[in-house]
Motif scaffolding. Structure first.
Motif, PDB file in Angstrom:
ATOM      1  N   PRO A 173       0.805  -1.236   0.000  1.00 19.28           N
ATOM      2  CA  PRO A 173       0.000   0.000   0.000  1.00 19.28           C
ATOM      3  C   PRO A 173       0.831   1.275   0.000  1.00 19.28           C
ATOM      4  O   PRO A 173       0.475   2.244  -0.670  1.00 19.28           O
ATOM      5  N   ARG A 175       1.909   2.056  -3.450  1.00 19.10           N
ATOM      6  CA  ARG A 175       0.781   2.513  -4.268  1.00 19.10           C
ATOM      7  C   ARG A 175       0.429   3.963  -3.942  1.00 19.10           C
ATOM      8  O   ARG A 175       0.044   4.728  -4.819  1.00 19.10           O
ATOM      9  N   LEU A 176       0.557   4.355  -2.680  1.00 23.15           N
ATOM     10  CA  LEU A 176       0.283   5.744  -2.306  1.00 23.15           C
ATOM     11  C   LEU A 176       1.317   6.688  -2.917  1.00 23.15           C
ATOM     12  O   LEU A 176       0.979   7.798  -3.326  1.00 23.15           O
ATOM     13  N   ILE A 205       0.254   7.344  -6.345  1.00 21.25           N
ATOM     14  CA  ILE A 205      -0.816   8.336  -6.430  1.00 21.25           C
ATOM     15  C   ILE A 205      -0.218   9.737  -6.473  1.00 21.25           C
ATOM     16  O   ILE A 205      -0.637  10.589  -7.256  1.00 21.25           O
ATOM     17  N   GLY A 219      -6.603  10.599  -8.283  1.00 20.44           N
ATOM     18  CA  GLY A 219      -6.111  10.329  -6.929  1.00 20.44           C
ATOM     19  C   GLY A 219      -7.184   9.728  -6.047  1.00 20.44           C
ATOM     20  O   GLY A 219      -6.927   8.790  -5.294  1.00 20.44           O
ATOM     21  N   TYR A 220      -8.399  10.245  -6.154  1.00 19.29           N
ATOM     22  CA  TYR A 220      -9.520   9.698  -5.373  1.00 19.29           C
ATOM     23  C   TYR A 220      -9.792   8.253  -5.793  1.00 19.29           C
ATOM     24  O   TYR A 220     -10.003   7.381  -4.953  1.00 19.29           O
ATOM     25  N   LEU A 245      -6.968   6.060  -4.493  1.00 17.44           N
ATOM     26  CA  LEU A 245      -7.016   5.952  -3.041  1.00 17.44           C
ATOM     27  C   LEU A 245      -8.136   5.027  -2.584  1.00 17.44           C
ATOM     28  O   LEU A 245      -7.942   4.203  -1.693  1.00 17.44           O
ATOM     29  N   THR A 246      -9.307   5.137  -3.185  1.00 21.94           N
ATOM     30  CA  THR A 246     -10.395   4.229  -2.796  1.00 21.94           C
ATOM     31  C   THR A 246     -10.051   2.789  -3.154  1.00 21.94           C
ATOM     32  O   THR A 246     -10.396   1.866  -2.422  1.00 21.94           O
ATOM     33  N   VAL A 278      -6.956   1.505  -3.151  1.00 22.99           N
ATOM     34  CA  VAL A 278      -5.988   1.070  -2.143  1.00 22.99           C
ATOM     35  C   VAL A 278      -6.702   0.756  -0.832  1.00 22.99           C
ATOM     36  O   VAL A 278      -6.448  -0.272  -0.201  1.00 22.99           O
ATOM     37  N   LEU A 279      -7.618   1.617  -0.419  1.00 23.63           N
ATOM     38  CA  LEU A 279      -8.335   1.387   0.839  1.00 23.63           C
ATOM     39  C   LEU A 279      -9.227   0.152   0.763  1.00 23.63           C
ATOM     40  O   LEU A 279      -9.370  -0.583   1.742  1.00 23.63           O
ATOM     41  N   TYR A 285     -10.300  -2.074   6.377  1.00 19.27           N
ATOM     42  CA  TYR A 285     -11.308  -1.248   5.722  1.00 19.27           C
ATOM     43  C   TYR A 285     -12.479  -2.110   5.268  1.00 19.27           C
ATOM     44  O   TYR A 285     -13.626  -1.753   5.456  1.00 19.27           O
TER      45      TYR A 285
END
Length: 93
Positions: A20, A23-24, A27, A71-72, A75-76, A78-79, A85
């Motif tokens: 993760p 991956r961030l 982003i 980015g959104y 991010l979703t 990845v989460l 989560y």
């Protein structure tokens, strides 16, 4: 190597998933490249059409919009792949 799903089925190649944190970072790079790409594209269009600052500003707005949307989305994704989560979403439902 972390393998997608933890197990492989016969005849299916294992796919490596980045952690993760990596991956961030991706982003962040995506956001920077999209915004800078919009600015550079706008600069060259302004130079070619002699319309300075119109396309620079349009490129900036387009880059920010695409960067925020992408980015959104990243991010979703990845989460959604994080076990805590998913468990929290299941508990809330």
């Amino acid at each position: 190597l972390k393998v997608s799903g933890g197990r492989t089925q016969p005849g299916v190649r294992a796919v490596w998933e980045p952690p993760p944190a990596l991956r961030l970072i991706g982003i962040g790079w995506y956001f920077v490249l999209v915004v800078v790409g919009g600015l550079v594209g706008g600069f060259f269009l302004d130079k070619a059409l002699d319309t300075r600052p119109l396309f620079i500003l349009l490129g900036l707005v387009a880059g920010l919009g695409l960067g925020l949307f992408g980015g959104y989305t990243f991010l979703t994704d990845v989460l959604r792949q994080q076990p805590t989560y998913r468990r929290k979403q299941r508990d809330d439902a």
